[in-house]
Design an enzyme around this catalytic site. Structure first.
Site, mmCIF file in Angstrom:
data_model
loop_
_atom_site.group_PDB
_atom_site.id
_atom_site.type_symbol
_atom_site.label_atom_id
_atom_site.label_comp_id
_atom_site.label_asym_id
_atom_site.label_seq_id
_atom_site.Cartn_x
_atom_site.Cartn_y
_atom_site.Cartn_z
ATOM 1 N N PRO A 31 35.209 35.799 36.833
ATOM 2 C CA PRO A 31 33.749 35.977 36.823
ATOM 3 C C PRO A 31 33.252 37.075 37.762
ATOM 4 O O PRO A 31 32.558 36.815 38.750
ATOM 5 C CB PRO A 31 33.241 34.597 37.237
ATOM 6 C CG PRO A 31 34.311 34.091 38.166
ATOM 7 C CD PRO A 31 35.607 34.597 37.575
ATOM 8 N N CYS A 32 33.588 38.309 37.437
ATOM 9 C CA CYS A 32 33.211 39.425 38.310
ATOM 10 C C CYS A 32 31.698 39.594 38.421
ATOM 11 O O CYS A 32 31.222 40.206 39.376
ATOM 12 C CB CYS A 32 33.872 40.711 37.857
ATOM 13 S SG CYS A 32 33.501 41.199 36.179
#
Length: 110
Positions: free
Chosen positions: A58-59
């Site tokens: 989940p950048c």
């Protein structure tokens, strides 16, 4: 950073970012510190720009130290990053920054 070291660093970054819970954010510097490379916040950004598993790693939960979103968010720009965060319940200040006092992941924060 040599390729072998870079790959190990990138993997450490991906493993740490995967731990940031939904509805929270961390900063690039915070992730760098948590992987033992406190002076490599920029390299965290490089790693996330080439995220091999967008949607899994989940950048979008990683922001600048002042809560700003990344203008160069690789997966749709800052508007897409904001939409993803808002879908997780993260609210923004009037100036467009994430309120780090409310939504910052506490790991490694003193």
């Amino acid at each position: 950073m040599a390729d072998k070291n870079r790959e190990g660093f990138f993997e450490s970054v991906y493993e740490m970012v995967a731990q940031v819970p939904s509805g929270m954010v961390a900063t690039y510097g915070q992730i760098a510190k948590l992987v033992g490379e406190s002076r490599r916040a920029r390299y965290v950004g490089y790693a996330l720009h080439v995220n091999p598993q967008p949607g899994v790693i989940p950048c979008h939960r990683i922001v600048f130290a002042d809560g700003r979103l990344a203008a160069g968010f690789a997966f749709g720009g800052p508007e897409a990053q904001r939409e993803l965060l808002e879908a997780e319940g993260v609210e923004f200040l009037d100036d467009g920054r994430v309120d780090l006092t409310r939504y910052r992941w506490p790991a490694g924060v003193m």
